[in-house]
Design an enzyme around this catalytic site. Structure first.
Site, PDB file in Angstrom:
ATOM      1  N   ASP A  80       0.885  -1.132   0.034  1.00  0.00           N
ATOM      2  CA  ASP A  80      -0.243   0.089  -0.057  1.00  0.00           C
ATOM      3  C   ASP A  80       0.868   1.329   0.056  1.00  0.00           C
ATOM      4  O   ASP A  80       0.368   2.452  -0.326  1.00  0.00           O
ATOM      5  CB  ASP A  80      -0.902   0.120   1.272  1.00  0.00           C
ATOM      6  N   ASP A  84       5.579  -6.309   7.141  1.00  0.00           N
ATOM      7  CA  ASP A  84       4.338  -5.972   7.044  1.00  0.00           C
ATOM      8  C   ASP A  84       3.638  -7.159   6.019  1.00  0.00           C
ATOM      9  O   ASP A  84       2.515  -6.880   5.351  1.00  0.00           O
ATOM     10  CB  ASP A  84       4.034  -4.730   6.315  1.00  0.00           C
ATOM     11  N   TYR A 117      -9.836  -1.205  11.802  1.00  0.00           N
ATOM     12  CA  TYR A 117     -10.131  -2.421  12.181  1.00  0.00           C
ATOM     13  C   TYR A 117     -10.986  -2.694  13.316  1.00  0.00           C
ATOM     14  O   TYR A 117     -11.595  -3.752  13.582  1.00  0.00           O
ATOM     15  CB  TYR A 117      -8.722  -2.944  12.747  1.00  0.00           C
TER      16      TYR A 117
END
Length: 358
Positions: free
Chosen positions: A191, A268, A343
């Site tokens: 990302d 990540d 989240y």
């Protein structure tokens, strides 16, 4: 609806029957003696209701309607209001709790429902599908949320939203590290969020490589997640960074063989698996391999940062910590719990470093 006392199932059924009959709904009743009643009411347009009466004092009404318009929703609310009023008349002050849940919209053009890591269903305020493509590796979605901005979702997992700078900061050491003039290796991070934030801190060189890092993820984020990645994904090479569209395993092995070392390794790639059987789960083997290879390219005084998982998954997190004692070199670790907005749950992040040698 929950009662303070046991329910006379037959009395409840007789009290509520007229409400559904007024709607022109046909009735089917099942009686299980000591286990209460199930009554099903069906309307000519295909809408239906299930009335479940438990003798120990629980009454459930589930409505499914094909009318996704204002008038249809008003009709459902009116019917439920009548059921609630009739139950209050029937039981007076003996109702313990009445709970009405929002409608779940099935089969919509926009999917608004995504599970948390610990299995709870969350409804997001998604109002637009920004990007939806299948790459050779995964399904890639970028959905727009009124609260969180654009959200990157990979194969059904919420990865990162434009609101989630807290995630990026946590996996970089929560502002406690000095990246100036340092060598940094990012595993994953397609990302571009971590790369964008680190480049601002004047490192010597940042290398970003993934596990089959997906060019289509980079392309989608470059266009639709610019609040997260800025301009760092516009080119695969910059003044102090490079992005390798390669599998990180061979790259790590090559760096280890060459003796290339980094001040920081930021993983990540993937969260700690929910499974608690690492011997049977290839994801655990992958994580251990990444850890071992990362330690081989990490300087003695370097730090390895990674995400863990939801704070509620204590068994999986404990198991991950046990894996750290099985690496080729002794390590120590600390962890931090951070609220990641999109989240909708607390998330654990780890800092790992090699144990000092005499």
């Amino acid at each position: 609806l929950s009662l303070h006392l046991t329910a006379d199932c037959n009395a409840v059924l007789k009290a509520l029957q007229p409400i559904f009959q007024e709607q022109g709904m046909t009735e089917t009743v099942h009686n299980w003696e000591d286990h209460g009643y199930l009554a099903t009411y069906i309307k000519k347009n295909g809408s239906f209701a299930n009335l479940r009466i438990h003798p120990h004092g629980l009454v459930f009404v589930d409505l499914q309607s094909y009318n996704d318009h204002t008038k249809g929703r008003e009709e459902v609310d009116q019917l439920l209001n009548k059921v609630e009023e009739r139950m209050k008349e029937l039981f007076h002050g003996n109702i313990k709790r009445v709970k009405r849940l929002p409608a779940i919209l099935r089969g919509g053009v926009i999917d608004r429902y995504w599970p948390t890591a610990d299995g709870r269903l969350v409804e997001y305020d998604i109002d637009e599908v920004v990007y939806d493509e299948d790459s050779p590796f995964q399904n890639i979605k970028i959905l727009h949320s009124k609260q969180f901005g654009n959200i990157l979702i990979l194969s059904g997992d919420v990865n990162l939203a434009e609101s989630d700078l807290a995630y990026t900061q946590a996996i970089m050491g929560s502002g406690k590290e000095d990246y100036t003039g340092k060598e940094v290796l990012i595993l994953g991070g397609g990302d571009g969020g971590i790369l964008y934030e680190i480049v601002k801190l004047k490192p010597k060189m940042v290398t970003m490589v993934g596990s089959n890092i997906d060019q289509m993820v980079i392309d989608g984020c470059r266009k639709y997640m610019r609040k997260t990645c800025g301009d760092v994904l516009d080119n695969l090479k910059g003044e102090c960074y490079q992005v390798l569209i390669e599998d990180c395993i061979p790259v790590l092995k090559r760096y280890a063989k060459e003796g290339r070392m980094f001040d920081y390794v930021i993983n990540d790639l993937t969260a700690v698996p929910i499974s608690t059987s690492p011997e049977e789960d290839s994801t655990w083997e992958f994580l251990r391999l990444i850890l071992d290879l990362s330690m081989k390219v990490l300087k003695q005084d370097g730090k390895y940062f990674t995400q863990g998982n939801c704070v509620n998954l204590t068994d999986a997190l404990t198991l991950y910590e046990e894996q750290l004692s099985r690496l080729y070199c002794p390590v120590e670790f600390s962890k931090e719990t951070v609220c990641v907005p999109s989240y909708m749950e607390l998330w654990v992040f780890y800092t790992i470093w090699k144990k000092p040698t005499d």
